[in-house]
Motif scaffolding. Sequence first.
Motif, PDB file in Angstrom:
ATOM      1  N   ALA A 148       7.572   1.840  -0.596  1.00  0.00           N
ATOM      2  CA  ALA A 148       8.766   1.055  -0.276  1.00  0.00           C
ATOM      3  C   ALA A 148       8.452   0.144   0.899  1.00  0.00           C
ATOM      4  N   VAL A 149       8.989  -1.058   0.863  1.00  0.00           N
ATOM      5  CA  VAL A 149       8.758  -2.051   1.902  1.00  0.00           C
ATOM      6  C   VAL A 149      10.094  -2.400   2.544  1.00  0.00           C
ATOM      7  N   ASN A 150      10.157  -2.372   3.876  1.00  0.00           N
ATOM      8  CA  ASN A 150      11.419  -2.674   4.547  1.00  0.00           C
ATOM      9  C   ASN A 150      11.578  -4.176   4.769  1.00  0.00           C
ATOM     10  N   GLY A 151      12.675  -4.560   5.412  1.00  0.00           N
ATOM     11  CA  GLY A 151      12.977  -5.970   5.618  1.00  0.00           C
ATOM     12  C   GLY A 151      12.001  -6.691   6.516  1.00  0.00           C
ATOM     13  N   LEU A 152      11.208  -5.961   7.291  1.00  0.00           N
ATOM     14  CA  LEU A 152      10.210  -6.556   8.174  1.00  0.00           C
ATOM     15  C   LEU A 152       8.856  -6.697   7.487  1.00  0.00           C
ATOM     16  N   GLY A 153       8.777  -6.251   6.238  1.00  0.00           N
ATOM     17  CA  GLY A 153       7.511  -6.304   5.521  1.00  0.00           C
ATOM     18  C   GLY A 153       6.611  -5.120   5.778  1.00  0.00           C
ATOM     19  N   GLU A 154       7.111  -4.103   6.465  1.00  0.00           N
ATOM     20  CA  GLU A 154       6.315  -2.900   6.714  1.00  0.00           C
ATOM     21  C   GLU A 154       6.296  -2.034   5.457  1.00  0.00           C
ATOM     22  N   VAL A 155       5.110  -1.509   5.167  1.00  0.00           N
ATOM     23  CA  VAL A 155       4.904  -0.741   3.945  1.00  0.00           C
ATOM     24  C   VAL A 155       4.934   0.752   4.257  1.00  0.00           C
ATOM     25  N   PHE A 156       5.826   1.471   3.598  1.00  0.00           N
ATOM     26  CA  PHE A 156       5.902   2.928   3.688  1.00  0.00           C
ATOM     27  C   PHE A 156       5.408   3.495   2.360  1.00  0.00           C
ATOM     28  N   PHE A 157       4.552   4.500   2.404  1.00  0.00           N
ATOM     29  CA  PHE A 157       4.195   5.154   1.158  1.00  0.00           C
ATOM     30  C   PHE A 157       3.977   6.644   1.389  1.00  0.00           C
ATOM     31  N   VAL A 158       4.214   7.387   0.326  1.00  0.00           N
ATOM     32  CA  VAL A 158       4.028   8.837   0.339  1.00  0.00           C
ATOM     33  C   VAL A 158       2.581   9.137  -0.015  1.00  0.00           C
ATOM     34  N   ASP A 159       1.916   9.894   0.849  1.00  0.00           N
ATOM     35  CA  ASP A 159       0.556  10.363   0.596  1.00  0.00           C
ATOM     36  C   ASP A 159       0.655  11.799   0.106  1.00  0.00           C
ATOM     37  N   GLU A 160       0.546  11.967  -1.187  1.00  0.00           N
ATOM     38  CA  GLU A 160       0.703  13.302  -1.768  1.00  0.00           C
ATOM     39  C   GLU A 160      -0.427  14.243  -1.349  1.00  0.00           C
ATOM     40  N   ALA A 161      -1.630  13.693  -1.140  1.00  0.00           N
ATOM     41  CA  ALA A 161      -2.772  14.532  -0.760  1.00  0.00           C
ATOM     42  C   ALA A 161      -2.546  15.216   0.581  1.00  0.00           C
ATOM     43  N   GLY A 162      -1.988  14.479   1.539  1.00  0.00           N
ATOM     44  CA  GLY A 162      -1.784  15.051   2.860  1.00  0.00           C
ATOM     45  C   GLY A 162      -0.362  15.450   3.160  1.00  0.00           C
ATOM     46  N   ASN A 163       0.560  15.209   2.182  1.00  0.00           N
ATOM     47  CA  ASN A 163       1.984  15.489   2.383  1.00  0.00           C
ATOM     48  C   ASN A 163       2.521  14.719   3.592  1.00  0.00           C
ATOM     49  N   TYR A 164       2.117  13.450   3.679  1.00  0.00           N
ATOM     50  CA  TYR A 164       2.526  12.566   4.766  1.00  0.00           C
ATOM     51  C   TYR A 164       3.268  11.355   4.210  1.00  0.00           C
ATOM     52  N   ILE A 165       4.028  10.717   5.074  1.00  0.00           N
ATOM     53  CA  ILE A 165       4.493   9.351   4.846  1.00  0.00           C
ATOM     54  C   ILE A 165       3.762   8.471   5.848  1.00  0.00           C
ATOM     55  N   ARG A 166       3.145   7.400   5.350  1.00  0.00           N
ATOM     56  CA  ARG A 166       2.383   6.499   6.204  1.00  0.00           C
ATOM     57  C   ARG A 166       3.060   5.126   6.217  1.00  0.00           C
ATOM     58  N   ARG A 167       2.961   4.475   7.376  1.00  0.00           N
ATOM     59  CA  ARG A 167       3.660   3.201   7.590  1.00  0.00           C
ATOM     60  C   ARG A 167       2.668   2.162   8.110  1.00  0.00           C
ATOM     61  N   PHE A 168       2.570   1.030   7.396  1.00  0.00           N
ATOM     62  CA  PHE A 168       1.629  -0.024   7.744  1.00  0.00           C
ATOM     63  C   PHE A 168       2.379  -1.329   8.011  1.00  0.00           C
ATOM     64  N   ASP A 169       1.775  -2.212   8.835  1.00  0.00           N
ATOM     65  CA  ASP A 169       2.403  -3.500   9.116  1.00  0.00           C
ATOM     66  C   ASP A 169       1.971  -4.545   8.092  1.00  0.00           C
ATOM     67  N   LEU A 170       2.376  -5.787   8.326  1.00  0.00           N
ATOM     68  CA  LEU A 170       2.086  -6.875   7.394  1.00  0.00           C
ATOM     69  C   LEU A 170       0.592  -7.102   7.193  1.00  0.00           C
ATOM     70  N   ASP A 171      -0.200  -6.759   8.194  1.00  0.00           N
ATOM     71  CA  ASP A 171      -1.647  -6.959   8.121  1.00  0.00           C
ATOM     72  C   ASP A 171      -2.390  -5.694   7.730  1.00  0.00           C
ATOM     73  N   SER A 172      -1.673  -4.728   7.180  1.00  0.00           N
ATOM     74  CA  SER A 172      -2.249  -3.461   6.699  1.00  0.00           C
ATOM     75  C   SER A 172      -2.811  -2.599   7.817  1.00  0.00           C
ATOM     76  N   ASN A 173      -2.262  -2.743   9.022  1.00  0.00           N
ATOM     77  CA  ASN A 173      -2.642  -1.873  10.135  1.00  0.00           C
ATOM     78  C   ASN A 173      -1.708  -0.668  10.174  1.00  0.00           C
ATOM     79  N   LEU A 174      -2.279   0.515  10.402  1.00  0.00           N
ATOM     80  CA  LEU A 174      -1.477   1.730  10.459  1.00  0.00           C
ATOM     81  C   LEU A 174      -0.586   1.718  11.693  1.00  0.00           C
ATOM     82  N   LEU A 175       0.728   1.826  11.476  1.00  0.00           N
ATOM     83  CA  LEU A 175       1.697   1.857  12.569  1.00  0.00           C
ATOM     84  C   LEU A 175       2.119   3.270  12.925  1.00  0.00           C
ATOM     85  N   ASP A 176       2.291   4.097  11.916  1.00  0.00           N
ATOM     86  CA  ASP A 176       2.831   5.434  12.145  1.00  0.00           C
ATOM     87  C   ASP A 176       2.520   6.296  10.935  1.00  0.00           C
TER      88      ASP A 176
END
Length: 288
Positions: A148-176
């Motif tokens: 899912a992508v929010n209004g700022l263009g940040e990409v959230f995705f579910v990582d099933e392997a690690g049971n994490y949610i990862r959040r990246f910025d517009l330039d594909s840098n890991l934010l959280d």
Amino acid sequence: MNFEHRILNDEVGLLPVIIRVCCSFLFSILILTHTSGQSLQTLYSGLDKATGLYVTQNSVYVVEQGKDRVLKLDHSGKLLDTIGGKGGGNYQFSKPVDVDATNGLKVFVSDYNNRRIQVFDRRGQYLSSISASDAFGNNRPYNPTQVAVNGLGEVFFVDEAGNYIRRFDLDSNLLDEFRIPSEINSVDEMNVTSREILILDKPSETIHRLSLNGNYEGFYPAEDVKALFASESGVWRAHSDQVKFENRSKQRRVFPFSSKVEAIDMHVLEEVVFILSSGDLYKIRISE
């Protein structure tokens, strides 16, 4: 006529007025919460294990996992383009799961077995991948499912392997990144608004609410909910024979339809609800 009789007659005369007011009030509640049955329009049929749906102002994107590709349709169901095919290279997928096309300028597809999110432009041309390396260049195998992508263009995705949610910025840098709370059994759908992350958990029949940094905020009951769509105005739920909407003020509307469908994803754009099953794409107009 004495005073008591006048009072009695006045009360009797007011009774029809009171009844009419009460009936009008109850009718208004029914209009708010129920509408007449709607007809499902089949836009596209014969899909091979469809798993994800996203709708923009001009296009409809459907993940067809059985053929390792994404279909691009117009709103009438006409096939405009296909993206991908079986493989591990750019422009290829191995078990794609979900798609988010933001405002139509970029299309993000979770590529499960290839362990990446692939990014395409609106013409379907490959742009880049969010791969399994973190911000420090360390390889970290993950399997992305819901995206899912929010209004700022940040990409959230579910990582099933690690049971994490990862959040990246517009330039594909890991934010959280944060571990999925233990209250959640299964992430069957994920939507992100400006306020929160909503997760449909089908085994527990629950819609979980997380803050944007992963704190558990609460839940909604989701009995027999097949698919979820959340927007800034409220939350939509697809059942097998109806769609329900609840706005931020807790007002509810129900839109029953004439035939049953096993929804696996949904999207709402203005006054049209798009519903995806594993084999078919439908739409239903909800304007009254």
